[in-house]
Design a protein around this motif. Structure first.
Motif, short mmCIF file in Angstrom:
data_model
loop_
_atom_site.label_atom_id
_atom_site.label_comp_id
_atom_site.label_asym_id
_atom_site.label_seq_id
_atom_site.Cartn_x
_atom_site.Cartn_y
_atom_site.Cartn_z
N PRO A 147 0.81 -1.36 0.04
CA PRO A 147 0.11 -0.01 0.07
C PRO A 147 0.83 1.27 -0.15
CG PRO A 147 0.03 -0.93 2.20
CD PRO A 147 0.85 -2.09 1.21
N GLY A 148 2.22 1.06 0.56
CA GLY A 148 2.96 2.28 0.42
C GLY A 148 2.56 3.48 1.35
N ASP A 149 2.36 4.47 1.08
CA ASP A 149 1.87 5.71 2.14
C ASP A 149 0.52 6.06 1.96
OD1 ASP A 149 4.61 5.79 3.07
OD2 ASP A 149 4.98 7.38 1.72
N LEU A 150 -0.34 5.28 1.09
CA LEU A 150 -1.61 5.59 0.81
C LEU A 150 -2.53 4.89 1.94
CD1 LEU A 150 -1.77 4.64 -3.11
CD2 LEU A 150 -1.78 6.66 -2.18
N LYS A 151 -3.69 5.53 2.21
CA LYS A 151 -4.63 5.20 3.09
C LYS A 151 -5.73 4.37 2.15
CE LYS A 151 -2.45 6.63 6.43
NZ LYS A 151 -1.80 5.88 7.46
N LEU A 152 -5.64 3.17 2.27
CA LEU A 152 -6.69 2.27 1.61
C LEU A 152 -7.64 1.58 2.36
CD1 LEU A 152 -4.18 0.88 -1.25
CD2 LEU A 152 -5.67 3.12 -1.33
N ALA A 153 -8.84 1.61 1.92
CA ALA A 153 -9.92 0.80 2.71
C ALA A 153 -10.48 -0.09 1.64
CB ALA A 153 -11.08 1.65 3.11
N ALA A 154 -11.25 -1.35 2.22
CA ALA A 154 -12.04 -2.11 1.44
C ALA A 154 -12.99 -1.68 0.44
CB ALA A 154 -12.76 -3.29 2.38
N PHE A 155 -12.91 -2.13 -0.91
CA PHE A 155 -13.73 -1.61 -1.90
C PHE A 155 -13.03 -0.61 -2.56
CE2 PHE A 155 -16.66 -3.74 1.03
CZ PHE A 155 -16.75 -5.15 0.55
#
Length: 271
Positions: free
Chosen positions: A20-28
């Motif tokens: 994911p790196g520095d990205l803030k990712l969520a499901a979908f």
């Protein structure tokens, strides 16, 4: 431990791990990632979590960015192009009289490659077909021969149970299925009853196979314990055989005489 996210590119497709790196990712979340086929548009189905080094293939590629509304519109445009490319390829296959069945056409997100998936009974010489398609679309062309199970997964359908095919609805990858599983579950070995629409053994034979193997194992354990118990009883009987000698006691406890009226030979009683 490595932090990863799981990305899927097709419905019920295989899940691939990315960093994911520095990205803030969520499901979908819709994301743009770089793969071996080029830049691809996918959906994040597993949020960030830590896994061991053995669970991933290093070096791990990183998610490039979150997808935008324009990216999603571009994907829809590619789907329209895929329908046109399908009809053009069918026409060219007919012109070259090739023994192959076109199943699916897929554009990569960046449009640098078009993948044509087909089935055939044997090897097909499609070199001339590739030249024609490359001259029409002006991009890289890949023709991929797939199996009948992959064909069923792409096309979809309804199984004998009346439900949507498992491979189309939720199975990410195919698992090996054998006729032994049908035998263990005491199912009919009629091919028409245990085969799916792809002509291969149904994937659902795998679902309950573990329960039958566990039950069979418990049955063998109980049978083995029973056999051991029988042997123990037999050994006890051999150590303490029934006394059929002439010297036995009467119901009143007095020694029993033999037919000649004599006491039996052997140990004498002490008064």
């Amino acid at each position: 431990m490595i932090e990863v996210v799981g990305v899927r590119f097709k419905h019920a497709g295989k899940i691939y791990y990315f960093s994911p790196g520095d990205l803030k990712l969520a499901a979908f979340d819709k994301v743009i990632v770089e793969t071996a086929r080029g830049v691809e548009f996918g959906e994040l189905v597993i949020p960030a979590r830590l896994v061991t080094d053995e669970e991933v293939i290093l070096p791990l590629k990183q998610v490039m960015r979150k997808a935008t509304t324009s990216d999603e519109q571009f994907v829809e445009q590619n789907k329209t192009k895929e329908k046109d490319a399908f009809q053009i390829c069918l026409k060219k296959i007919s012109e070259h009289q090739l023994p192959m069945k076109l199943v699916d056409v897929e554009y990569t997100f960046d449009g640098n490659k078009i993948i044509f998936s087909f089935t055939a009974e044997g090897r097909v010489d499609f070199r001339e077909l590739v030249k024609d398609l490359a001259a029409i679309f002006r991009t890289r062309i890949e023709l991929r021969q797939i199996g009948v199970r992959d064909e069923a997964k792409m096309l979809g359908g309804v199984g004998s149970c009346g439900r949507i095919l498992c491979c189309t609805s939720f199975l990410g990858d195919f698992e090996p299925v054998s006729i032994r599983m049908a035998k263990d579950q005491k199912l009919s070995l009629n091919p028409t009853k245990i085969s799916g629409i792809c002509g291969r053994l149904m994937c659902c034979l795998k679902y309950e196979n573990g329960c039958y193997k566990s039950e069979d194992k418990d049955h063998h354990c109980c049978r083995r314990n029973t056999q051991v118990a029988d042997k123990v009883l037999e050994g006890t009987d051999e150590q303490n055989p029934r006394a059929d000698s002439a010297f036995s006691s009467k119901p009143d406890g007095r020694p029993q005489r033999n037919r000649k009226g004599e006491r039996p030979k052997g140990k004498s009683e002490r008064v």
